[in-house]
Design an enzyme around this catalytic site. Sequence first.
Site, PDB file in Angstrom:
ATOM      1  N   THR A 216       0.835  -1.204   0.000  1.00 11.69           N
ATOM      2  CA  THR A 216       0.000   0.000   0.000  1.00 11.69           C
ATOM      3  C   THR A 216       0.864   1.244   0.000  1.00 11.69           C
ATOM      4  O   THR A 216       0.594   2.216  -0.726  1.00 11.69           O
ATOM      5  CB  THR A 216      -0.954  -0.005   1.206  1.00 11.69           C
ATOM      6  OG1 THR A 216      -1.720  -1.218   1.198  1.00 11.69           O
ATOM      7  CG2 THR A 216      -1.892   1.185   1.173  1.00 11.69           C
ATOM      8  N   ASP A 217       1.916   1.240   0.802  1.00 14.49           N
ATOM      9  CA  ASP A 217       2.874   2.353   0.789  1.00 14.49           C
ATOM     10  C   ASP A 217       3.504   2.516  -0.593  1.00 14.49           C
ATOM     11  O   ASP A 217       3.614   3.626  -1.122  1.00 14.49           O
ATOM     12  CB  ASP A 217       3.987   2.113   1.812  1.00 14.49           C
ATOM     13  CG  ASP A 217       3.644   2.661   3.190  1.00 14.49           C
ATOM     14  OD1 ASP A 217       2.692   3.460   3.307  1.00 14.49           O
ATOM     15  OD2 ASP A 217       4.338   2.295   4.162  1.00 14.49           O
TER      16      ASP A 217
END
Length: 444
Positions: A216-217
């Site tokens: 997600t990062d």
Amino acid sequence: MASRLLGRAAPLRFTSISRRPPCVRYLNVDHPAQGIPPPLQGVKILDLTRVLAGPTATMLLADLGADVIKVEEVSRGDDTRSWYPPAAPLIDSAPEEAAHLPPESAYFLAVNRNKRSITVNFKQPEGLAIVHKLVKQADVLVENFVSGKLAEAGLGWEDCRRLNPRLVYASITGYGQTGPFGKAAGYDVIVEAEAGLMHITGEPDGPPCKVGVAVTDIATGLYAHGAIMAGLLSREKTGQGVWIDCNLFESQLAGLANIASNYLIAGQEGSRHGTAHPSIVPYQVFPCKDGFIMIGAGNDKQFKLFAERILERPDLPSNSKFSTNKSRVANRQELVDLITETLQKEGRDHWIEKLTGLGVPFGPINNIHQTFAHPQVAARQMVTEVEHPRAGKIKLVSPAVTYNGKRMPVRRPPPYLSQHTTEILTELGYSGQQIAELKEKKTI
């Protein structure tokens, strides 16, 4: 912008690993790769980000030639500097000025190449003045503070726009600038859970699982990188800067792809399938005698090849239970058990040899050592060796994209904390005496 962005590439300061395994064909052997001029050369980026999403975005921009100035907290710097072990061993000739610092963590080294580091306490008026001077010179500012925190410090969008109306200001947060969660901090693993990814990750009869790396990062960093490029192009048309609002939650929601569409279009809830695909069979990891292999027979032609040549069961494609993908999905467990029984009779390498060139998608489940030993890694020079002032020769994953057959160079190793503070302040017009006084006050 064109006159600023195009220029001659900086001198190379790295050595690419170039061990050539036997029987590997190289692209463009007769036509040496030319690459492209650094497209962001002359663009100055002020990087007020930490950890992974923001540093990923700014590293990608630095790879394209931008001068990325990483502004860090004075005593500790980026959080990931303390995330070790593992860390790169220090060399005896490391700079004395950095002797008090901890070793260079592998995590920090992963996403901070091609940047310069300055430490500034912008809670002090003198420190805020330094950052304001940098803002006036910058083309882009990237930050990942909780919404509103930089505005409280005098570095919000409105503050910076007054100083530099052409500034592209990119905010990376957990949930965006507005909405009921607008002030909440964002963490990859929390957003993985909250935005659906963890619910669909793991074995069907097991608990939800996080992905093995902070995807997600990373996805948010990729979205931010593209948005910043769009912001620079927009500025060329309008003459004005732009405030970019990029966040983990919306990046992850967009990343749900077909799972999100299944729900929005058909009301179909997502579920966990391990390595299997909810709509294709066989399409999952299977155990062999001494390891695992991923098989992806995505259509009837591929399944026919797999059944006849690997399973040695030419009867299966004509069996009504397995003749179409729909029927194979309906009889998933019976087919999976049959394939598993066959593949467990031989080792992984045996099946790799039989599958190679057959036309059925497959891949071995490699550990990290096996991944970096893959012949494609050497053939494509996907690891770069660079000289670090504190750690000596270190290896980094190379930039992932080539242009006309050539990667953008790693011009700088990841910086040690405050490595370029004096250099950058001198560029801003500070004298040696002023710099010494700022150090005495712990402003820098």
